[in-house]
Design an enzyme around this catalytic site. Structure first.
Site, PDB file in Angstrom:
ATOM      1  N   SER A 149      41.666  46.994  39.948  1.00 47.53           N
ATOM      2  CA  SER A 149      42.066  47.533  41.304  1.00 47.53           C
ATOM      3  C   SER A 149      41.149  47.946  42.260  1.00 47.53           C
ATOM      4  O   SER A 149      39.760  48.121  41.890  1.00 47.53           O
ATOM      5  CB  SER A 149      42.787  48.728  40.810  1.00 47.53           C
ATOM      6  OG  SER A 149      43.099  49.686  41.773  1.00 47.53           O
ATOM      7  N   TYR A 191      43.671  56.702  36.346  1.00 47.83           N
ATOM      8  CA  TYR A 191      43.784  55.163  36.719  1.00 47.83           C
ATOM      9  C   TYR A 191      42.505  54.638  37.357  1.00 47.83           C
ATOM     10  O   TYR A 191      42.076  53.617  36.867  1.00 47.83           O
ATOM     11  CB  TYR A 191      44.972  55.213  37.649  1.00 47.83           C
ATOM     12  CG  TYR A 191      45.470  53.796  38.086  1.00 47.83           C
ATOM     13  CD1 TYR A 191      46.181  52.936  37.264  1.00 47.83           C
ATOM     14  CD2 TYR A 191      44.694  53.118  39.121  1.00 47.83           C
ATOM     15  CE1 TYR A 191      46.600  51.804  37.325  1.00 47.83           C
ATOM     16  CE2 TYR A 191      45.114  51.988  39.487  1.00 47.83           C
ATOM     17  CZ  TYR A 191      46.032  51.102  38.564  1.00 47.83           C
ATOM     18  OH  TYR A 191      46.114  49.769  38.935  1.00 47.83           O
TER      19      TYR A 191
END
Length: 327
Positions: free
Chosen positions: A153, A166
């Site tokens: 990500s 996250y």
């Protein structure tokens, strides 16, 4: 990579495991791998979703897949080891592993982040891929040409505020990917490991993270599959230990402008290394307004601009915004 044209038999007779195979990118990847000849092991926590993917693959006449219900939040080490033994008994080896399963958690300041949610996100997103990789390494070594793909990500390569566990878990994934790439690169060179940031994609997680965003502006998971096929197939044999961006074709940009430039002028001034069509002008938007949009979109990318005196300045545009310009 995004323009890669995969041969119809690219993955023929290969055994490929996909986690998070019930929806989103995992579902699209499982179907794409099966369509190119692979026997896909569908791993996920929701049996009904896995069964739906199974039925679609079988109805299309592709190799019969396998279903492995596994809840990464609660699975113990023994379950991963038993899974490895079951796969070895049935398939002898695996030729590919796509780590796609992940959860978002909450977006909040670290000061206010719930420790229980933190632990849950870190376990599902970082510890579970470690445990699964650890269990699968002996089976990957038995392949003549194995590929492991970790889903990365942008916030796991450059942290952004309020992304909490996250983002930290995705930083951990990058480290795990790089470590395995080195450790598994022996004299046979038969196992490669890379991380892939798919960028903004039309998934449920993206909608949760960006509720105000129009999902139609992002590509569907199926549109990303050329990259996923390339990295899983033999044509990427020499690609190892890389941090790959799906939008890498537009990541190096140079333009010369003044500080009062409008976005339409920016679009016309970009010199873009990309297989996509040439950029077209868009409606003029003040730079001040464009900067406010940064928080809505993904990872910042390195862009160089110069003012009237030739001084190099930073520019706060994101890869998603630039993708929108180029569509």
């Amino acid at each position: 990579m995004q323009d890669y044209q995969a041969p119809a038999d690219l993955l023929k007779e290969r055994i490929i495991m996909v986690t998070g195979a019930g929806s989103g990118i995992g579902r699209a990847a499982a179907k794409a791998y099966a369509a190119h000849g692979a026997t896909v092991i569908l791993v996920g926590r929701t049996v009904s979703k896995l069964e739906s993917v199974y039925d679609e693959i079988e109805a299309a006449g592709h190799p019969k897949p396998a279903i492995v219900p596994l809840n990464f939040e609660g699975a113990a080490v023994k379950e991963y080891e038993e899974l490895a033994m079951t796969i070895e008994d049935n398939f002898d080896r695996i030729d590919g592993l796509l780590h796609n399963a992940a959860i978002l958690g909450t977006r909040s300041p670290i000061e206010l982040y719930d420790p229980e949610i933190w632990n849950k996100v870190m376990h599902v997103n970082a510890t579970a891929p470690f445990l699964l990789s650890r269990a699968m390494i002996p089976l990957l070594r038995k392949s003549d040409d194995a590929s492991v793909i970790f889903t990365a990500s942008g916030v796991g390569r450059r942290a952004k505020p309020y992304w909490g566990a996250y983002a930290v878990s995705k930083f951990a994934i990058e480290g795990l990917s790089q470590m395995l790439a080195e450790e598994l690169d022996d004299d046979r060179h038969n196992v490669r490991v890379n991380s892939l940031n798919p960028g903004a994609t039309r998934t449920n997680m993206r909608a949760t993270a960006y509720p105000a965003e129009n999902p139609d502006q992002n590509p569907a998971p199926e549109e990303l599959m050329p990259v996923y096929l390339y990295l899983m197939g033999k044509d990427s044999h020499d690609v190892n230990g890389q941090q790959i961006e799906r939008t890498a074709e537009i990541m190096e940009l140079i333009f010369y402008t003044t500080s009062q430039c409008h976005l339409c002028e920016l679009a016309e001034a970009l010199l873009v290394r990309t297989p996509m069509p040439e950029p077209v002008p868009v409606d003029a938007v003040d730079i001040a307004q464009s900067e406010k949009l940064v928080e809505r979109y993904g990872t910042r990318i390195p862009v160089l601009r110069r003012n009237d005196t030739g001084e190099e300045l930073d520019w706060p545009f994101t890869s998603d915004q630039l993708m929108n310009f180029l569509r």
